[in-house]
Design an enzyme around this catalytic site. Sequence first.
Site, short mmCIF file in Angstrom:
data_model
loop_
_atom_site.label_atom_id
_atom_site.label_comp_id
_atom_site.label_asym_id
_atom_site.label_seq_id
_atom_site.Cartn_x
_atom_site.Cartn_y
_atom_site.Cartn_z
N HIS A 27 0.83 -1.19 0.00
CA HIS A 27 0.00 0.00 0.00
C HIS A 27 0.87 1.26 0.00
O HIS A 27 2.08 1.20 0.22
CB HIS A 27 -0.93 0.00 1.20
CG HIS A 27 -2.00 -1.05 1.13
ND1 HIS A 27 -2.96 -1.21 2.09
CD2 HIS A 27 -2.25 -2.01 0.19
CE1 HIS A 27 -3.76 -2.21 1.76
NE2 HIS A 27 -3.35 -2.71 0.61
N GLU B 243 1.22 3.80 2.02
CA GLU B 243 1.92 4.17 3.25
C GLU B 243 3.22 3.38 3.40
O GLU B 243 4.27 3.94 3.73
CB GLU B 243 1.02 3.94 4.46
CG GLU B 243 -0.25 4.79 4.47
CD GLU B 243 -1.44 4.09 3.82
OE1 GLU B 243 -2.57 4.33 4.27
OE2 GLU B 243 -1.23 3.31 2.85
N CYS C 63 -1.78 -0.94 7.46
CA CYS C 63 -0.88 0.21 7.33
C CYS C 63 -0.75 0.96 8.65
O CYS C 63 0.26 1.62 8.90
CB CYS C 63 -1.39 1.15 6.24
SG CYS C 63 -1.18 0.47 4.57
N ALA D 97 -20.20 8.08 -28.69
CA ALA D 97 -19.76 9.21 -29.52
C ALA D 97 -20.88 9.51 -30.51
O ALA D 97 -21.44 8.60 -31.13
CB ALA D 97 -18.48 8.85 -30.25
N ARG E 290 -10.61 2.78 -21.17
CA ARG E 290 -10.63 1.31 -21.23
C ARG E 290 -9.58 0.73 -20.30
O ARG E 290 -9.77 -0.35 -19.73
CB ARG E 290 -10.38 0.84 -22.67
CG ARG E 290 -11.56 1.05 -23.60
CD ARG E 290 -11.27 0.47 -24.98
NE ARG E 290 -12.39 0.64 -25.89
CZ ARG E 290 -12.42 0.17 -27.14
NH1 ARG E 290 -11.38 -0.52 -27.61
NH2 ARG E 290 -13.48 0.37 -27.91
N ASP F 160 -19.22 -4.40 -36.25
CA ASP F 160 -17.86 -3.86 -36.30
C ASP F 160 -16.74 -4.87 -36.10
O ASP F 160 -15.58 -4.55 -36.35
CB ASP F 160 -17.70 -2.76 -35.24
CG ASP F 160 -18.69 -1.62 -35.42
OD1 ASP F 160 -19.10 -1.38 -36.57
OD2 ASP F 160 -19.05 -0.98 -34.41
N SER G 183 -28.06 -12.31 -26.23
CA SER G 183 -29.22 -13.07 -25.75
C SER G 183 -29.28 -14.48 -26.30
O SER G 183 -29.56 -15.44 -25.57
CB SER G 183 -30.51 -12.33 -26.10
OG SER G 183 -30.53 -11.04 -25.52
N GLY H 73 -24.77 -0.08 -28.18
CA GLY H 73 -25.61 0.64 -29.12
C GLY H 73 -26.86 1.13 -28.41
O GLY H 73 -27.01 1.00 -27.19
N LEU I 28 -28.93 -1.57 -26.12
CA LEU I 28 -28.29 -1.93 -24.86
C LEU I 28 -28.20 -0.73 -23.93
O LEU I 28 -28.41 -0.86 -22.71
CB LEU I 28 -26.89 -2.50 -25.12
CG LEU I 28 -26.10 -2.95 -23.88
CD1 LEU I 28 -26.88 -3.98 -23.07
CD2 LEU I 28 -24.73 -3.52 -24.29
#
Length: 368
Positions: A50, A52, A84, A154, A184, A200, A221, A294, A297
């Site tokens: 960690h 610390e 810690c 977008a 991502r 795509d 599905s 899309g 969804l």
Amino acid sequence: MTDTEYMRRALELAGRGVGWTSPNPMVGAVVVKDGRVIGEGFHERCGEAHAERNALAHCTESPAGATMYVTLEPCCHQGRQPPCTDAILEAGIARVVVGSDDPNPLVAGKGIDILRRAGVEVETGVLKAECDALNYVFFHYITTGLPYVVMKYAMTLDGKIATCSGKSKWITGEAAREQVHRDRSRYRAIMAGVGTVLADDPMLNCRIEGGRDPVRVICDSHLRTPLTSRIVATAREIPTTLATVSADKEAIAPYEAAGCRVWTLPERGGRPDLTELMRRLGAEGIDSVLLEGGGTLNWTALESGIVCRVQAYIAPKLFGGAGAKSPVGGRGVEEPAGAVKLRDISVRRLGGDILLEGEVESLVHGNS
């Protein structure tokens, strides 16, 4: 330098762990003695030391009597790493300055209490808003057990995500697309629908240097994802889960043979129940999901109430077309009062494009 300035440095350090600490928080620490920084550190990867302990390990002289600035309350429980608070006390730190309180039920004020009872001076709330903002994903996940879901799309200025012929490469410029790849890497999983895969044949990976590929989740599905798709072909390299309502073992078998996991989920409106999907992902330590779906969804996710944040990349161009797709499809709301509303809106320029994002304030009403 002031407490605020040292904490700002700790925040800078914490940010270096973005994308790698999940499902742990990002944390930075700075050790100061006699007005000099003698040690710095941050939580670099989940399972490793960690912030610390890293800061103490990098001290150039004894930290006894020093002040430690840490962006999140020090932990006080044994996990994959020791507490810690023990390290702070063993080092002889005299004062600890904390940014955020830790909402983890295993900590939740106990770390601060342990330090104070041991005689350490503790000050809290320094740059609290900034420290809290750094770990919005962790705070959501640790208190709900569910992933923080970011719906990203977008679109053109007239609200289209593709032309009338269905083409969408590219709507935004390079700066916007690079930001998508940073996200991502930031978020632990990426989710798309089978329609995106069919249209795509995407990789849904991270393509920036030093980035981390997200776990891929495909909502399918009826298992229409082509076995020849790049998603399936690379399932042994990048963890990939297909979420379906199909229980057909013969249909499932070739996906599993290719390295995919297939989850048969309860059906909701003919599609996998996204609430149950989020529960299962959360149980596996997936703390965040970037939804790149899309219109169908996206609407299903909004209707299910799983979306926490919306990111809209807006390009200064017009596609037109009455039949051209928009970011959110589905049934939609009947009255303006039923709209999904956003709060804490931010707007920034990315090259020639604009990124508008905000937290979801209210769910869709009357559409359950």
